[in-house]
Design an enzyme around this catalytic site. Structure first.
Site, PDB file in Angstrom:
ATOM      1  N   ASP A  82       9.220  -6.843   2.858  1.00  0.00           N
ATOM      2  CA  ASP A  82       9.683  -6.163   4.385  1.00  0.00           C
ATOM      3  C   ASP A  82      10.884  -5.790   4.337  1.00  0.00           C
ATOM      4  OD1 ASP A  82       7.722  -7.134   6.161  1.00  0.00           O
ATOM      5  OD2 ASP A  82       9.172  -7.775   8.018  1.00  0.00           O
ATOM      6  N   LYS A 135       7.701   2.711  -1.587  1.00  0.00           N
ATOM      7  CA  LYS A 135       8.474   1.097  -2.059  1.00  0.00           C
ATOM      8  C   LYS A 135       7.388   0.488  -3.132  1.00  0.00           C
ATOM      9  CE  LYS A 135       8.315  -1.009   2.238  1.00  0.00           C
ATOM     10  NZ  LYS A 135       7.866  -2.595   3.197  1.00  0.00           N
ATOM     11  N   GLU A 141       0.357 -10.904   8.246  1.00  0.00           N
ATOM     12  CA  GLU A 141       1.743 -10.862   8.717  1.00  0.00           C
ATOM     13  C   GLU A 141       2.338 -11.866   9.764  1.00  0.00           C
ATOM     14  OE1 GLU A 141       4.838  -7.268   8.940  1.00  0.00           O
ATOM     15  OE2 GLU A 141       3.639  -7.497   7.044  1.00  0.00           O
ATOM     16  N   GLY A 163       0.641  -1.080  -0.130  1.00  0.00           N
ATOM     17  CA  GLY A 163       0.475   0.109  -0.739  1.00  0.00           C
ATOM     18  C   GLY A 163       0.881   1.000  -0.019  1.00  0.00           C
TER      19      GLY A 163
END
Length: 184
Positions: A66, A13, A37, A9
């Site tokens: 991550d 990134k 997660e 989201g």
């Protein structure tokens, strides 16, 4: 052209991954709906689980990221909890925690998880060493970029083009691309 779903989201990134992969003829599709997660002290199992979960759910090749910042004076904190700490405390409180610390060394780490439907996930780590600045500097990037210093400049000062050449995420993506292009 290959298509890979990137689960995040985070607009920053997504833009970084999209810009890197498009130069290799890979179209990246953003999936904003996350995944359950895992709560782990290491990034690798979190990325592997997320990639496999979403690949099987969407029936498409999936990439997840991550990432964390690991501050040596704080015993690696915030590490895999970086997003939570950023949301709850922010950069200024992290800088406050670092007051009086001589050891300002830190590293950013990204683990790219990649999985194709019905297959085992693969992980590709990337690390960049640096240190924690004494104050926020720069307006570029996102997250901890204004306080993470690399070769004299914070990631916030580097600008996206320069940061994308040296970042932890870039290094993880390079590891992925080395594998991906060798199998194509």
């Amino acid at each position: 052209m290959h298509k890979i779903v990137f689960v995040t989201g985070n607009k920053g990134k997504f833009a970084e991954i999209r810009d890197i992969l498009k130069t290799f003829g890979i179209e990246v599709i953003q999936e904003k709906n996350g995944y359950p997660e895992l709560q782990e002290d290491e990034l690798e199992p979190i990325a592997a689980h997320g990639a496999q979960y979403v690949a099987n759910k969407l029936n498409m090749p999936v990439m997840v990221d991550d990432s964390g910042i690991f501050i040596n004076a704080l015993n690696g904190f915030p590490g895999p909890y970086s997003r939570f700490v950023e949301d709850k405390l922010g950069n200024l409180k992290v800088l406050k925690m670092m007051e009086g610390e001589e050891d300002r060394t830190a590293y950013f780490k990204t683990v790219i998880g990649y999985c194709e439907p019905g297959k085992e996930p693969l992980v590709f780590p990337g690390v960049v060493e640096g240190k924690i600045a004494y104050e926020e500097r720069g307006t570029g990037g996102f997250g901890y970029d204004p306080i993470f210093e690399y070769q004299g400049l914070t990631f916030g000062e580097l600008g996206d083009t320069e940061k994308n050449k040296v970042s932890h995420r870039r290094r993880a993506v390079d590891e992925f691309l080395e594998w991906f292009t060798s199998k194509a």
